[in-house]
Design an enzyme around this catalytic site. Structure first.
Site, PDB file in Angstrom:
ATOM      1  CG  HIS A  42     -86.422  -2.539 -20.136  1.00  0.00           C
ATOM      2  ND1 HIS A  42     -87.726  -2.154 -20.304  1.00  0.00           N
ATOM      3  CD2 HIS A  42     -85.775  -1.435 -19.667  1.00  0.00           C
ATOM      4  CE1 HIS A  42     -87.879  -0.903 -19.927  1.00  0.00           C
ATOM      5  NE2 HIS A  42     -86.704  -0.425 -19.550  1.00  0.00           N
ATOM      6  N   GLY A  44     -90.204  -3.366 -21.289  1.00  0.00           N
ATOM      7  CA  GLY A  44     -91.008  -2.126 -21.305  1.00  0.00           C
ATOM      8  C   GLY A  44     -90.900  -1.456 -22.666  1.00  0.00           C
ATOM      9  CG  HIS A  45     -87.167   0.186 -23.961  1.00  0.00           C
ATOM     10  ND1 HIS A  45     -86.199  -0.316 -23.122  1.00  0.00           N
ATOM     11  CD2 HIS A  45     -87.144   1.525 -23.790  1.00  0.00           C
ATOM     12  CE1 HIS A  45     -85.623   0.681 -22.471  1.00  0.00           C
ATOM     13  NE2 HIS A  45     -86.172   1.812 -22.849  1.00  0.00           N
ATOM     14  CD  GLN A  69     -82.936  12.510 -22.395  1.00  0.00           C
ATOM     15  OE1 GLN A  69     -83.299  12.776 -23.533  1.00  0.00           O
ATOM     16  NE2 GLN A  69     -83.549  11.590 -21.661  1.00  0.00           N
ATOM     17  CE  LYS A 158     -89.366   3.512 -14.758  1.00  0.00           C
ATOM     18  NZ  LYS A 158     -88.351   4.173 -15.533  1.00  0.00           N
ATOM     19  CB  VAL A 185     -93.510  -3.500 -18.868  1.00  0.00           C
ATOM     20  CG1 VAL A 185     -93.170  -4.984 -18.749  1.00  0.00           C
ATOM     21  CG2 VAL A 185     -94.386  -3.238 -20.097  1.00  0.00           C
ATOM     22  CB  SER A 194     -85.685   1.293 -14.972  1.00  0.00           C
ATOM     23  OG  SER A 194     -84.652   2.239 -15.146  1.00  0.00           O
TER      24      SER A 194
HETATM   25  P1  AMP Z   1     -85.713   5.361 -22.053  1.00  0.00           P
HETATM   26  O1  AMP Z   1     -84.933   4.455 -22.964  1.00  0.00           O
HETATM   27  O2  AMP Z   1     -85.543   5.074 -20.600  1.00  0.00           O
HETATM   28  O3  AMP Z   1     -85.569   6.812 -22.412  1.00  0.00           O
HETATM   29  O4  AMP Z   1     -87.234   5.016 -22.326  1.00  0.00           O
HETATM   30  C1  AMP Z   1     -87.761   5.055 -23.614  1.00  0.00           C
HETATM   31  C2  AMP Z   1     -89.249   4.880 -23.550  1.00  0.00           C
HETATM   32  O5  AMP Z   1     -89.557   3.641 -22.928  1.00  0.00           O
HETATM   33  C3  AMP Z   1     -89.950   5.978 -22.733  1.00  0.00           C
HETATM   34  O6  AMP Z   1     -91.155   6.352 -23.386  1.00  0.00           O
HETATM   35  C4  AMP Z   1     -90.217   5.286 -21.426  1.00  0.00           C
HETATM   36  O7  AMP Z   1     -91.333   5.811 -20.728  1.00  0.00           O
HETATM   37  C5  AMP Z   1     -90.499   3.876 -21.897  1.00  0.00           C
HETATM   38  N1  AMP Z   1     -90.303   2.927 -20.801  1.00  0.00           N
HETATM   39  C6  AMP Z   1     -89.212   2.778 -20.014  1.00  0.00           C
HETATM   40  N2  AMP Z   1     -89.415   1.828 -19.073  1.00  0.00           N
HETATM   41  C7  AMP Z   1     -90.679   1.361 -19.267  1.00  0.00           C
HETATM   42  C8  AMP Z   1     -91.494   0.389 -18.614  1.00  0.00           C
HETATM   43  N3  AMP Z   1     -91.050  -0.311 -17.585  1.00  0.00           N
HETATM   44  N4  AMP Z   1     -92.739   0.169 -19.103  1.00  0.00           N
HETATM   45  C9  AMP Z   1     -93.206   0.875 -20.166  1.00  0.00           C
HETATM   46  N5  AMP Z   1     -92.481   1.814 -20.824  1.00  0.00           N
HETATM   47  C10 AMP Z   1     -91.248   2.059 -20.375  1.00  0.00           C
END
Ligand code: AMP
Length: 289
Positions: A42, A44-45, A69, A158, A185, A194
């Site tokens: 999304h 954020g990524h 994990q 986040k 984000v 998320s």
């Molecule tokens: P994940 O795929 O959930 O393991 O997240 C991968 C990376 O994206 C991690 O470093 C998270 O902290 C980051 N991340 C996830 N959601 C957000 C967000 N809303 N804003 C910024 N970074 C994010």
């Protein structure tokens, strides 16, 4: 379009090629940035990817749903896997390689015998309900760092506890990498983006705003001290029975341990709650008065 590789051997050979191509085009020591993700990308990524592009000539994005994990097999199975859509989202960015291995590529012998321990803070907050979660996170991050050997690795604020633990691992194990972080984000109404938000139905999505709203309330109460922050945040979170609070804590940034009752200065408020069956987390920095 990035090259998509699924094996460690081809990751290594494409990285070698990318490094020598960059050198040929006049960048004598091309820098590599790594963005670890579990996919279901999304905005954020994508903010992390943008930061990675700023920090290095060669950007690697990993997409790996790391079984180590996940405590709960059902949660692992349910986790969204959307590689085709992820690649489309990455297309506008200058990403060299997407590393998308299967579990048997990363863990060919099943459960690893050698792993990284996240220590005391690894058992708190997220680690209390998700036993071993952070050992699994740090172990896969250590593996990815060894595989890619980037100059920079990028994480999102986040997951504040994750950032703290990764930075501590990098310091404790003398890993030669810069840890860059990106602000959370959010959707227009404040909900942190998320991959799990897609599990929320309309009522839950509405109720989920309680997390970011509780943090806004915490920020407003910060100059009255930790007790006021807790009370203000909790008042928001107990307003809707779709939301079940897991933890709400105020922590010292340098130790990630709970603040004392007379603490002042910068602190981080962290919150986790179940909204319906979906576990969401969020956090914000506050300045305690
Ligand atoms: P994940 O795929 O959930 O393991 O997240 C991968 C990376 O994206 C991690 O470093 C998270 O902290 C980051 N991340 C996830 N959601 C957000 C967000 N809303 N804003 C910024 N970074 C994010």
């Amino acid at each position: 379009m990035p090259i998509v590789v699924e094996t460690i051997a081809s990751l290594r050979s494409h990285l070698r090629r990318a490094r020598s191509d960059a050198a040929r085009f006049g960048v004598t020591r091309p820098k590599v940035s790594l963005v670890p993700t579990m996919g279901a990308l999304h905005d954020g990524h994508l903010a992390l990817v943008e930061r990675a592009v700023d920090r290095g000539e060669i950007v690697v994005v990993s997409v790996f749903v790391n079984p180590l994990q996940f405590g709960d097999a059902g949660d692992l199975e349910r986790y969204p896997r959307t590689l085709e859509a992820d690649l489309e989202k990455l297309a506008p960015f200058d990403v060299a390689i997407v590393f998308a291995p299967g579990a048997s590529e990363m863990y060919p012998k099943g459960a690893v015998q050698t792993s990284v321990s996240a220590g005391d803070v690894g058992d708190l907050y997220e680690g209390r309900t998700r036993r071993g979660h952070f050992d699994g996170v740090l172990t896969v991050v250590a593996k990815l760092l060894n595989l890619v050997q980037p100059e920079t690795i990028v994480f999102g604020d986040k997951d504040a506890q994750q950032v703290f633990l990764v930075k501590r691992m990098v310091a404790d194990l003398n890993i030669d990498v810069a840890v860059a972080t990106v602000p959370t984000v959010r959707d227009d109404d404040g909900l942190a983006l998320s991959s799990r938000n897609r599990f929320l139905d309309a009522r839950e999505r509405h109720a989920a705003r309680a997390l970011s709203r509780s943090l806004e309330a915490a920020e407003s109460a910060a100059d009255r001290g930790p007790d006021a922050v807790r009370a203000a945040a909790q008042a928001v979170l107990t307003g809707d029975d779709t939301v079940r609070l897991d933890y709400l804590e105020i922590v010292v940034p340098s130790t990630f341990l709970p603040v004392s009752n007379d603490a002042t200065g910068r602190a981080i408020v962290i919150v986790a709650a179940l909204v319906g069956d979906t576990r969401l987390i969020d956090n914000t920095a506050v300045y305690l008065g």
